[in-house]
Scaffold this active site. Structure first.
Site, PDB file in Angstrom:
ATOM      1  N   SER A  50     -25.260 -50.188-106.846  1.00 36.13           N
ATOM      2  CA  SER A  50     -25.162 -51.437-106.335  1.00 36.13           C
ATOM      3  C   SER A  50     -25.207 -51.488-104.946  1.00 36.13           C
ATOM      4  O   SER A  50     -25.166 -50.351-104.250  1.00 36.13           O
ATOM      5  CB  SER A  50     -23.723 -52.007-106.525  1.00 36.13           C
ATOM      6  OG  SER A  50     -23.296 -53.145-105.922  1.00 36.13           O
TER       7      SER A  50
ATOM      8  N   TYR B 119     -14.267 -50.561-106.464  1.00 33.59           N
ATOM      9  CA  TYR B 119     -15.564 -50.521-107.299  1.00 33.59           C
ATOM     10  C   TYR B 119     -16.751 -50.160-106.331  1.00 33.59           C
ATOM     11  O   TYR B 119     -17.681 -49.210-106.825  1.00 33.59           O
ATOM     12  CB  TYR B 119     -16.020 -52.083-107.329  1.00 33.59           C
ATOM     13  CG  TYR B 119     -17.259 -52.485-107.892  1.00 33.59           C
ATOM     14  CD1 TYR B 119     -17.704 -52.215-109.267  1.00 33.59           C
ATOM     15  CD2 TYR B 119     -18.309 -53.039-106.927  1.00 33.59           C
ATOM     16  CE1 TYR B 119     -18.854 -52.668-109.737  1.00 33.59           C
ATOM     17  CE2 TYR B 119     -19.563 -53.312-107.565  1.00 33.59           C
ATOM     18  CZ  TYR B 119     -19.739 -52.877-108.670  1.00 33.59           C
ATOM     19  OH  TYR B 119     -21.025 -53.355-109.153  1.00 33.59           O
TER      20      TYR B 119
HETATM   21  P1  NAD Z   1     -22.090 -57.796-117.180  1.00 32.69           P
HETATM   22  O1  NAD Z   1     -20.504 -58.063-117.520  1.00 32.69           O
HETATM   23  O2  NAD Z   1     -22.880 -58.604-118.194  1.00 32.69           O
HETATM   24  O3  NAD Z   1     -22.104 -56.224-117.839  1.00 32.69           O
HETATM   25  C1  NAD Z   1     -21.122 -55.123-117.677  1.00 32.69           C
HETATM   26  C2  NAD Z   1     -20.762 -54.602-119.088  1.00 32.69           C
HETATM   27  O4  NAD Z   1     -19.999 -53.570-118.806  1.00 32.69           O
HETATM   28  C3  NAD Z   1     -20.049 -55.737-119.871  1.00 32.69           C
HETATM   29  O5  NAD Z   1     -20.874 -56.267-120.762  1.00 32.69           O
HETATM   30  C4  NAD Z   1     -19.409 -54.522-120.748  1.00 32.69           C
HETATM   31  O6  NAD Z   1     -20.084 -54.483-122.147  1.00 32.69           O
HETATM   32  C5  NAD Z   1     -19.500 -53.022-120.090  1.00 32.69           C
HETATM   33  N1  NAD Z   1     -18.065 -52.626-120.217  1.00 32.69           N
HETATM   34  C6  NAD Z   1     -17.404 -53.008-119.028  1.00 32.69           C
HETATM   35  N2  NAD Z   1     -16.213 -52.148-119.059  1.00 32.69           N
HETATM   36  C7  NAD Z   1     -16.249 -51.592-120.244  1.00 32.69           C
HETATM   37  C8  NAD Z   1     -15.510 -50.650-121.036  1.00 32.69           C
HETATM   38  N3  NAD Z   1     -14.434 -50.432-120.549  1.00 32.69           N
HETATM   39  N4  NAD Z   1     -16.088 -49.995-122.028  1.00 32.69           N
HETATM   40  C9  NAD Z   1     -17.247 -50.444-122.614  1.00 32.69           C
HETATM   41  N5  NAD Z   1     -18.184 -51.375-122.002  1.00 32.69           N
HETATM   42  C10 NAD Z   1     -17.563 -51.522-120.859  1.00 32.69           C
HETATM   43  O7  NAD Z   1     -22.247 -57.603-115.956  1.00 32.69           O
HETATM   44  P2  NAD Z   1     -23.764 -56.931-114.996  1.00 32.69           P
HETATM   45  O8  NAD Z   1     -23.686 -57.704-113.720  1.00 32.69           O
HETATM   46  O9  NAD Z   1     -24.630 -57.021-115.825  1.00 32.69           O
HETATM   47  O10 NAD Z   1     -23.158 -55.378-114.917  1.00 32.69           O
HETATM   48  C11 NAD Z   1     -23.946 -54.618-115.551  1.00 32.69           C
HETATM   49  C12 NAD Z   1     -24.097 -53.390-114.096  1.00 32.69           C
HETATM   50  O11 NAD Z   1     -24.623 -53.916-113.135  1.00 32.69           O
HETATM   51  C13 NAD Z   1     -22.646 -52.879-113.619  1.00 32.69           C
HETATM   52  O12 NAD Z   1     -22.520 -51.413-113.388  1.00 32.69           O
HETATM   53  C14 NAD Z   1     -22.505 -53.538-112.176  1.00 32.69           C
HETATM   54  O13 NAD Z   1     -21.862 -52.825-111.615  1.00 32.69           O
HETATM   55  C15 NAD Z   1     -23.864 -53.448-111.796  1.00 32.69           C
HETATM   56  N6  NAD Z   1     -24.290 -54.606-110.785  1.00 32.69           N
HETATM   57  C16 NAD Z   1     -24.157 -55.816-110.845  1.00 32.69           C
HETATM   58  C17 NAD Z   1     -24.322 -56.637-109.977  1.00 32.69           C
HETATM   59  C18 NAD Z   1     -24.254 -58.313-110.023  1.00 32.69           C
HETATM   60  O14 NAD Z   1     -24.171 -59.071-108.960  1.00 32.69           O
HETATM   61  N7  NAD Z   1     -24.013 -58.724-111.326  1.00 32.69           N
HETATM   62  C19 NAD Z   1     -24.731 -56.270-108.759  1.00 32.69           C
HETATM   63  C20 NAD Z   1     -24.660 -55.001-108.348  1.00 32.69           C
HETATM   64  C21 NAD Z   1     -24.459 -54.067-109.625  1.00 32.69           C
END
Ligand code: NAD
Ligand code: MG
Length: 297
Positions: free
Chosen positions: A189, A202
């Site tokens: 991120s 985080y």
């Molecule tokens: P999202 O909530 O759609 O996806 C995160 C997924 O993580 C969930 O759908 C869930 O299935 C999984 N998860 C969480 N805890 C879990 C557990 N204990 N066991 C199994 N699965 C688990 O959100 P997203 O934003 O698509 O996140 C995906 C990745 O992108 C993450 O690593 C997040 O840190 C990263 N990210 C997101 C953003 C943003 O702005 N959305 C920015 C930077 C990084």
């Protein structure tokens, strides 16, 4: 038809402006977000870049993982979908889309803080897909806390286990099965190098993921296994409304990037595909920033 190759202005390509506060209990569902995010359902066009590949995608039910799973399938990969049991309704939609692309989808619900489940995903892929050669480790936990005093040991531990330990467990288990040519793409991120004051635990994990990935990239390159990282900026997913940000941050979410808007999950899929396909054969240990223009080291 509009697809990811359509020429256009990135400023106006997707929803501009912020979002209504719409709190969900964690981990949240994509199906309840308003506006609905674009995960490429109607727009991602495959061109055979991952033909015959055997993939594991974590967090595959929603957000960036969902967009990645859809793209992987349309590029020709069979996919094991990892997600939490409470997200099954989102995951079933993804499985349907994978199957509509003519590929195999394997539903693998479970909790990545559980070492046995995390390690077991590799055996599931080997058994159900006949092997494994493309990992997209996308799952993550993000809970904001305004004061360090508010981060319980339990939250700290769960954030670390979800984001860092599970990556270690999956990779350690997978390496003996990965043939030369295999790829691992991890998810950091902008928080990995521009940590926000209210995301102490985080942001720590997102730095750790870069270090772990770059160390592994060097170790595994001689085996022909490439490890790279995608580092998103603000993207419209359930993570953000399910405690990732305070509710009062949603009206501005994404608007301070140079493009002036949040990213959509569909805009993250091409980077995952690129780093997983043979066309990135000399790209190793790279962090591909996909953040709407925020400068990074
Ligand atoms: P999202 O909530 O759609 O996806 C995160 C997924 O993580 C969930 O759908 C869930 O299935 C999984 N998860 C969480 N805890 C879990 C557990 N204990 N066991 C199994 N699965 C688990 O959100 P997203 O934003 O698509 O996140 C995906 C990745 O992108 C993450 O690593 C997040 O840190 C990263 N990210 C997101 C953003 C943003 O702005 N959305 C920015 C930077 C990084
Ligand atoms: Mg989800």
């Amino acid at each position: 038809m509009t697809d990811q190759y359509t020429f256009g202005n990135p400023v106006t390509r997707y929803h501009q402006g912020g979002f209504e506060p719409q709190p969900q209990d964690g981990p949240g569902l994509a199906s309840e977000l308003s506006p609905r995010p674009d995960h490429g359902e109607a727009t991602y066009r495959g061109t055979g870049r991952l033909e015959g590949r055997k993939a594991l995608v974590t967090g595959a039910d929603s957000g960036i993982g969902r967009a990645t799973a859809i793209a992987f399938a349309r590029e020709g990969a069979d996919v094991v979908l990892s997600f939490l049991p409470s997200e099954e309704s989102d995951a079933r939609e993804v499985a349907d889309l994978v199957e509509q692309a003519g590929r195999k989808a394997v539903l693998a619900p479970g909790d990545l803080t559980d070492e046995q489940y995390a390690r077991g995903l590799v055996a599931t892929a080997v058994r159900e897909l006949g092997g494994l050669d493309a990992l997209a480790v996308v799952a993550g936990k993000q809970q904001h806390a305004e004061d360090v005093a508010d981060i319980t040991s339990q939250q700290f531990d769960e954030t670390m286990r979800t984001n860092v330990h599970s990556l270690f467990w999956i990779v350690q288990e997978a390496v003996p099965h990965l043939p030369p040519g295999s790829t691992i793409v991890t998810t950091s991120s902008i928080q990995g190098y521009q940590p926000s004051p209210n995301l102490v635990d985080y942001a720590t994990t997102k730095s750790a993921i870069i270090a772990m990935s770059q160390a592994l990239a060097q170790q595994l390159a001689p085996k022909g296994i490439r490890v790279n990282v995608v580092a998103p900026g603000p993207v419209w997913t359930p993570l953000q409304v399910a405690g990732g940000q305070p509710d009062d941050a949603m009206p501005e979410f994404g608007t301070s990037t140079p493009l002036g808007r949040a990213g959509q999950p569909a805009e993250l899929a091409p980077p995952f595909v690129f780093l997983s396909s043979g066309e990135s054969s000399y790209v190793v240990g790279e962090v591909l920033n996909v953040n709407g223009g925020m400068p990074t080291p």
